[in-house]
Motif scaffolding. Structure first.
Motif, PDB file in Angstrom:
ATOM      1  N   GLY A 156      47.399  29.808  19.075  1.00 36.93           N
ATOM      2  CA  GLY A 156      48.295  29.948  17.926  1.00 36.93           C
ATOM      3  C   GLY A 156      48.343  31.400  17.506  1.00 36.93           C
ATOM      4  N   PHE A 157      48.915  32.240  18.364  1.00 41.90           N
ATOM      5  CA  PHE A 157      48.834  33.678  18.164  1.00 41.90           C
ATOM      6  C   PHE A 157      49.534  34.148  16.882  1.00 41.90           C
ATOM      7  CE2 PHE A 157      48.468  33.404  22.907  1.00 41.90           C
ATOM      8  CZ  PHE A 157      47.118  33.690  22.936  1.00 41.90           C
ATOM      9  N   ALA A 158      50.648  33.547  16.537  1.00 43.81           N
ATOM     10  CA  ALA A 158      51.371  33.997  15.338  1.00 43.81           C
ATOM     11  C   ALA A 158      50.527  33.754  14.084  1.00 43.81           C
ATOM     12  CB  ALA A 158      52.715  33.285  15.232  1.00 43.81           C
ATOM     13  N   ILE A 159      49.975  32.565  13.961  1.00 44.69           N
ATOM     14  CA  ILE A 159      49.157  32.274  12.777  1.00 44.69           C
ATOM     15  C   ILE A 159      47.841  33.048  12.829  1.00 44.69           C
ATOM     16  CG2 ILE A 159      48.051  30.162  13.635  1.00 44.69           C
ATOM     17  CD1 ILE A 159      49.313  30.579  10.089  1.00 44.69           C
ATOM     18  N   ASP A 164      43.116  45.839  16.873  1.00 44.30           N
ATOM     19  CA  ASP A 164      42.548  45.615  18.209  1.00 44.30           C
ATOM     20  C   ASP A 164      42.746  44.168  18.656  1.00 44.30           C
ATOM     21  OD1 ASP A 164      41.700  48.211  18.597  1.00 44.30           O
ATOM     22  OD2 ASP A 164      39.618  47.816  18.049  1.00 44.30           O
ATOM     23  N   VAL A 165      42.462  43.247  17.769  1.00 46.47           N
ATOM     24  CA  VAL A 165      42.618  41.823  18.116  1.00 46.47           C
ATOM     25  C   VAL A 165      44.088  41.515  18.369  1.00 46.47           C
ATOM     26  CG1 VAL A 165      42.375  39.473  17.244  1.00 46.47           C
ATOM     27  CG2 VAL A 165      40.534  41.105  16.906  1.00 46.47           C
ATOM     28  N   ASP A 166      44.962  42.091  17.565  1.00 53.15           N
ATOM     29  CA  ASP A 166      46.401  41.913  17.754  1.00 53.15           C
ATOM     30  C   ASP A 166      46.811  42.402  19.143  1.00 53.15           C
ATOM     31  OD1 ASP A 166      49.398  43.151  16.194  1.00 53.15           O
ATOM     32  OD2 ASP A 166      48.895  41.091  16.733  1.00 53.15           O
ATOM     33  N   ALA A 167      46.344  43.586  19.509  1.00 48.92           N
ATOM     34  CA  ALA A 167      46.662  44.139  20.827  1.00 48.92           C
ATOM     35  C   ALA A 167      46.110  43.260  21.943  1.00 48.92           C
ATOM     36  CB  ALA A 167      46.116  45.568  20.941  1.00 48.92           C
ATOM     37  N   ALA A 223      35.918  33.709   6.093  1.00 45.80           N
ATOM     38  CA  ALA A 223      36.662  32.500   6.449  1.00 45.80           C
ATOM     39  C   ALA A 223      38.001  32.858   7.088  1.00 45.80           C
ATOM     40  CB  ALA A 223      36.866  31.625   5.217  1.00 45.80           C
ATOM     41  N   LEU A 224      38.683  33.859   6.554  1.00 43.34           N
ATOM     42  CA  LEU A 224      39.961  34.285   7.138  1.00 43.34           C
ATOM     43  C   LEU A 224      39.778  34.745   8.579  1.00 43.34           C
ATOM     44  CD1 LEU A 224      41.439  36.250   4.104  1.00 43.34           C
ATOM     45  CD2 LEU A 224      42.451  34.210   5.175  1.00 43.34           C
ATOM     46  N   TYR A 225      38.718  35.509   8.829  1.00 41.87           N
ATOM     47  CA  TYR A 225      38.480  35.990  10.187  1.00 41.87           C
ATOM     48  C   TYR A 225      38.209  34.821  11.136  1.00 41.87           C
ATOM     49  CZ  TYR A 225      37.146  39.097  13.937  1.00 41.87           C
ATOM     50  OH  TYR A 225      37.116  39.768  15.130  1.00 41.87           O
ATOM     51  N   ARG A 226      37.414  33.870  10.701  1.00 42.51           N
ATOM     52  CA  ARG A 226      37.107  32.713  11.541  1.00 42.51           C
ATOM     53  C   ARG A 226      38.352  31.856  11.776  1.00 42.51           C
ATOM     54  NH1 ARG A 226      32.681  34.469   9.032  1.00 42.51           N
ATOM     55  NH2 ARG A 226      30.639  34.191  10.009  1.00 42.51           N
ATOM     56  N   LEU A 227      39.208  31.767  10.774  1.00 41.71           N
ATOM     57  CA  LEU A 227      40.474  31.056  10.977  1.00 41.71           C
ATOM     58  C   LEU A 227      41.321  31.755  12.034  1.00 41.71           C
ATOM     59  CD1 LEU A 227      41.264  30.078   7.311  1.00 41.71           C
ATOM     60  CD2 LEU A 227      41.148  28.491   9.255  1.00 41.71           C
ATOM     61  N   GLY A 228      41.331  33.074  11.990  1.00 40.58           N
ATOM     62  CA  GLY A 228      42.037  33.824  13.029  1.00 40.58           C
ATOM     63  C   GLY A 228      41.476  33.532  14.408  1.00 40.58           C
ATOM     64  N   GLU A 229      40.153  33.511  14.510  1.00 35.84           N
ATOM     65  CA  GLU A 229      39.514  33.201  15.792  1.00 35.84           C
ATOM     66  C   GLU A 229      39.876  31.795  16.263  1.00 35.84           C
ATOM     67  OE1 GLU A 229      36.795  35.426  17.642  1.00 35.84           O
ATOM     68  OE2 GLU A 229      38.586  36.363  16.810  1.00 35.84           O
ATOM     69  N   ALA A 230      39.807  30.823  15.358  1.00 36.25           N
ATOM     70  CA  ALA A 230      40.112  29.438  15.730  1.00 36.25           C
ATOM     71  C   ALA A 230      41.555  29.323  16.216  1.00 36.25           C
ATOM     72  CB  ALA A 230      39.857  28.505  14.549  1.00 36.25           C
ATOM     73  N   GLU A 231      42.481  29.943  15.511  1.00 34.41           N
ATOM     74  CA  GLU A 231      43.891  29.875  15.926  1.00 34.41           C
ATOM     75  C   GLU A 231      44.106  30.608  17.247  1.00 34.41           C
ATOM     76  OE1 GLU A 231      46.114  27.949  14.818  1.00 34.41           O
ATOM     77  OE2 GLU A 231      45.136  27.319  12.980  1.00 34.41           O
ATOM     78  N   ARG A 232      43.404  31.689  17.425  1.00 34.45           N
ATOM     79  CA  ARG A 232      43.510  32.430  18.690  1.00 34.45           C
ATOM     80  C   ARG A 232      43.040  31.559  19.854  1.00 34.45           C
ATOM     81  NH1 ARG A 232      40.242  38.037  19.737  1.00 34.45           N
ATOM     82  NH2 ARG A 232      40.967  38.410  21.853  1.00 34.45           N
ATOM     83  N   TYR A 233      41.938  30.841  19.682  1.00 35.10           N
ATOM     84  CA  TYR A 233      41.427  29.952  20.731  1.00 35.10           C
ATOM     85  C   TYR A 233      42.394  28.812  21.014  1.00 35.10           C
ATOM     86  CZ  TYR A 233      36.708  32.021  20.392  1.00 35.10           C
ATOM     87  OH  TYR A 233      35.629  32.859  20.407  1.00 35.10           O
ATOM     88  N   ARG A 234      43.192  28.445  20.010  1.00 30.92           N
ATOM     89  CA  ARG A 234      44.166  27.359  20.169  1.00 30.92           C
ATOM     90  C   ARG A 234      45.506  27.881  20.666  1.00 30.92           C
ATOM     91  NH1 ARG A 234      43.865  23.098  15.499  1.00 30.92           N
ATOM     92  NH2 ARG A 234      46.050  23.652  15.361  1.00 30.92           N
TER      93      ARG A 234
END
Length: 166
Positions: free
Chosen positions: A123-126, A149-152, A110-121
């Protein structure tokens, strides 16, 4: 016998058999698998219908553990459909339930998917926070590298190339 069967060919039969049991414990994972197959074939409307039916079972009292898989699959589907707000809602629900039930692997998912969702929006900081929480919760070197890697990639997308080096 002896021939390998196409999973898509067996899926309707598996759904019928699982449904015939009347047991959500058996039926929900088959529905999640069928939805994933439909999604991978580009049939997102079919996947959505399957998962909505599964979600109705969950609302009716299906086992919470199995419903975590449904919520995570709904998040995956919404990410595939580029609907990050909806993906975020499903992933947040999964995160809450996984935490409440002490289901740590699903919590990490769930945490990883939340990261993906925020990235698509955008919302890079979150997104960074979710990815790093995922990596910390996972505790493996692979997860740490994945988060870095995702951060970079996110920093690169923001044209912050110097900061993207690690």
């Amino acid at each position: 016998r002896g021939q390998r069967r196409d999973p898509a060919h067996d899926q309707p039969r598996a759904l019928r058999l699982a449904h015939a049991t009347g047991e959500p414990w058996l039926e929900l994972p088959v529905i999640v698998d069928a939805a994933a197959l439909a999604r991978s074939q580009g049939r997102t409307d079919v996947a959505r219908e399957l998962l909505e039916g599964a979600a109705r079972q969950c609302a009716g009292g299906a086992p919470a553990y199995r419903c975590l898989g449904v919520q995570l699959a709904q998040a995956d589907l919404e990410l595939a459909r580029y609907r990050p707000a909806q993906a975020r809602a499903h992933a947040l629900a999964a995160l809450r339930e996984a935490t409440a039930q002490a289901e740590w692997p699903q919590r990490r998912q769930a945490l990883y998917r939340l990261g993906e969702a925020e990235r698509y929006r955008d919302g890079f900081a979150i997104a960074r926070a979710y990815y790093h929480e995922y990596a910390l919760a996972d505790g493996t070197c692979e997860a740490q590298v994945d988060a870095a890697d995702v951060d970079a990639e996110m920093l690169f997308d923001q044209h912050r190339v110097a900061a993207a080096r690690w």
